[in-house]
Design an enzyme around this catalytic site. Structure first.
Site, PDB file in Angstrom:
ATOM      1  N   LYS A   1      -2.076  -1.566  -3.892  1.00  0.00           N
ATOM      2  CA  LYS A   1      -2.947  -0.393  -3.842  1.00  0.00           C
ATOM      3  C   LYS A   1      -2.114   0.870  -3.919  1.00  0.00           C
ATOM      4  O   LYS A   1      -1.137   0.976  -3.179  1.00  0.00           O
ATOM      5  CB  LYS A   1      -3.724  -0.432  -2.533  1.00  0.00           C
ATOM      6  CG  LYS A   1      -4.549   0.788  -2.231  1.00  0.00           C
ATOM      7  CD  LYS A   1      -5.174   0.643  -0.891  1.00  0.00           C
ATOM      8  CE  LYS A   1      -5.850   1.942  -0.562  1.00  0.00           C
ATOM      9  NZ  LYS A   1      -6.287   1.991   0.796  1.00  0.00           N
TER      10      LYS A   1
ATOM     11  N   LYS B   1       0.859  -1.184   0.000  1.00  0.00           N
ATOM     12  CA  LYS B   1       0.000   0.000   0.000  1.00  0.00           C
ATOM     13  C   LYS B   1       0.891   1.228   0.000  1.00  0.00           C
ATOM     14  O   LYS B   1       1.669   1.454   0.929  1.00  0.00           O
ATOM     15  CB  LYS B   1      -0.898   0.011   1.226  1.00  0.00           C
ATOM     16  CG  LYS B   1      -1.731   1.275   1.337  1.00  0.00           C
ATOM     17  CD  LYS B   1      -2.770   1.197   2.415  1.00  0.00           C
ATOM     18  CE  LYS B   1      -3.493   2.521   2.539  1.00  0.00           C
ATOM     19  NZ  LYS B   1      -4.526   2.474   3.586  1.00  0.00           N
TER      20      LYS B   1
HETATM   21  C1  PBG Z   1      -7.134   3.390   5.384  1.00  0.00           C
HETATM   22  C2  PBG Z   1      -7.571   3.300   3.962  1.00  0.00           C
HETATM   23  C3  PBG Z   1      -7.470   4.291   2.981  1.00  0.00           C
HETATM   24  C4  PBG Z   1      -8.007   3.734   1.825  1.00  0.00           C
HETATM   25  C5  PBG Z   1      -8.448   2.461   2.117  1.00  0.00           C
HETATM   26  N1  PBG Z   1      -8.143   2.192   3.439  1.00  0.00           N
HETATM   27  C6  PBG Z   1      -7.015   5.690   3.094  1.00  0.00           C
HETATM   28  C7  PBG Z   1      -5.634   6.002   3.390  1.00  0.00           C
HETATM   29  O1  PBG Z   1      -4.757   5.160   3.518  1.00  0.00           O
HETATM   30  O2  PBG Z   1      -5.404   7.204   3.549  1.00  0.00           O
HETATM   31  C8  PBG Z   1      -8.103   4.449   0.507  1.00  0.00           C
HETATM   32  C9  PBG Z   1      -8.958   3.801  -0.535  1.00  0.00           C
HETATM   33  C10 PBG Z   1      -9.305   4.668  -1.687  1.00  0.00           C
HETATM   34  O3  PBG Z   1      -8.697   5.724  -1.947  1.00  0.00           O
HETATM   35  O4  PBG Z   1     -10.240   4.285  -2.397  1.00  0.00           O
HETATM   36  N2  PBG Z   1      -8.062   2.815   6.266  1.00  0.00           N
END
Ligand code: PBG
Length: 327
Positions: A250, A197
């Site tokens: 991601k 991520k």
């Molecule tokens: C954190 C989380 C995020 C997303 C999914 N889980 C936000 C972040 O890390 O700031 C983002 C998903 C998206 O942009 O569609 N719980």
């Protein structure tokens, strides 16, 4: 053989020929719908930066998941927006927390016909908007946060979740959650690890939807930096060693190389998250008439599959499932 011949073009002549030789397909079975559920609202609230996406009430969430089930979409992932936030994110693991309530209701409605996943993180629940507990200097305390994640996972398992998806990028989070689930007698609850991520600028609209923008600083101290590819292999290997059942990349489109690399290195199910900013860009350009949004969405999702993802978390899930089942 005479040149120029038409060996490659011969197989592109008709739609049926093209279907026959297609190497990759996008199917309803490849889709997971991310859904937001908010405490204390009477009506679903539109998310302005994500046209077509809403913050659901418990009721509207149930209707949406029933509709997705009828379309054959195999999975949903839930994000909660609590009525009250505090530094510890205490409503994240409350037995009657907004996501726990939703899981119970959805399980009643759709049984095992839809895989119910839940994001296991703190940023939606903390008043400071960070994904973990903070030290006095404002930095995120990795190890103290692990206990919170473990407790959230167990609360979600108590409610009947199929898969917990830790997204906070704390080191050791998968081991902590696996251990807690096993201790609480949930050996069947699976873990989808957000392994790679990245600290991406593409999460902006999600932070509107989940009301979880960090109140200071950013997430670069715990999420991966976009410059790094090899590190994703390290992250995924560690998550698998800690007990992850599935791994995820991601965002998706800027990281197709990472998807391809994890695909060739690991044989476990691989997911990709086509995130809020990727969705918003398509919607915004389509609204101006600059691109054909439906066609671009299908091309994006097919490309993510071609790179090697088994399934895709996408805000287009419902629209695409409707389109695929119409044809
Ligand atoms: C954190 C989380 C995020 C997303 C999914 N889980 C936000 C972040 O890390 O700031 C983002 C998903 C998206 O942009 O569609 N719980």
């Amino acid at each position: 053989m005479s040149f120029p011949d038409q060996r490659l073009r011969r197989l592109r002549r008709t739609p049926a020929l093209r279907r026959l030789v297609a190497e990759t397909r996008l199917d309803v079975d490849d889709l997971v719908a991310p859904l937001f559920v908010k405490e204390g609202i009477d009506q679903p609230e539109p998310v302005v930066s994500m046209p077509g996406v809403v913050q659901h009430t418990q009721e509207s969430l149930r209707a949406e998941v029933r509709a997705l089930a009828a379309l054959g979409v195999p999975g949903v992932i839930l994000f909660g927006i609590p009525a009250r936030k505090d530094p510890e994110g205490s409503s994240a693991d409350a037995p009657d927390g907004v996501v726990q309530q939703a899981i119970r209701a959805l399980r009643d409605d759709v049984g095992d016909s839809v895989v119910i996943m839940a994001d296991a993180c703190l940023d939606e629940y903390t008043d400071h908007g960070h994904c973990g507990l903070l030290r006095a200097d404002g930095s995120v305390d990795n190890d103290a946060t692990l206990d919170r994640y473990a407790s959230i996972a167990v609360a979600q398992a108590d409610a009947g979740v199929d898969i917990v998806a830790p997204s906070g990028m704390m080191d050791g989070q998968v081991a902590a959650i696996r251990g807690a689930l096993d201790d609480a007698n949930y050996p069947e609850t699976a873990i989808l690890a957000y392994s790679a991520k990245y600290a991406s600028a593409l999460y902006g609209p999600f932070r509107d939807a989940a009301e979880c923008a960090p109140q200071f600083g950013d997430r670069r101290g715990y999420q991966m930096q976009p410059a790094n590819a090899r590190e994703a292999l390290d992250e995924a290997a560690l998550d698998l060693a800690e007990g992850a059942d599935m791994i995820m990349v991601k965002p998706a489109l800027s990281y197709l190389d990472i998807i391809a690399s994890l695909r060739s290195s690991f044989d476990v199910p691989l997911a990709a998250y086509h995130v809020s900013g990727e969705y918003a860009m398509v919607k915004a350009a389509a609204e101006r008439g600059w691109i054909d949004g439906d066609a671009v969405a299908l091309e994006h999702l097919l490309s993510i599959r071609r790179a090697g993802a088994d399934f895709v978390l996408t805000y287009f899930a419902r629209e695409v499932a409707e389109a695929l089942t119409r044809d």
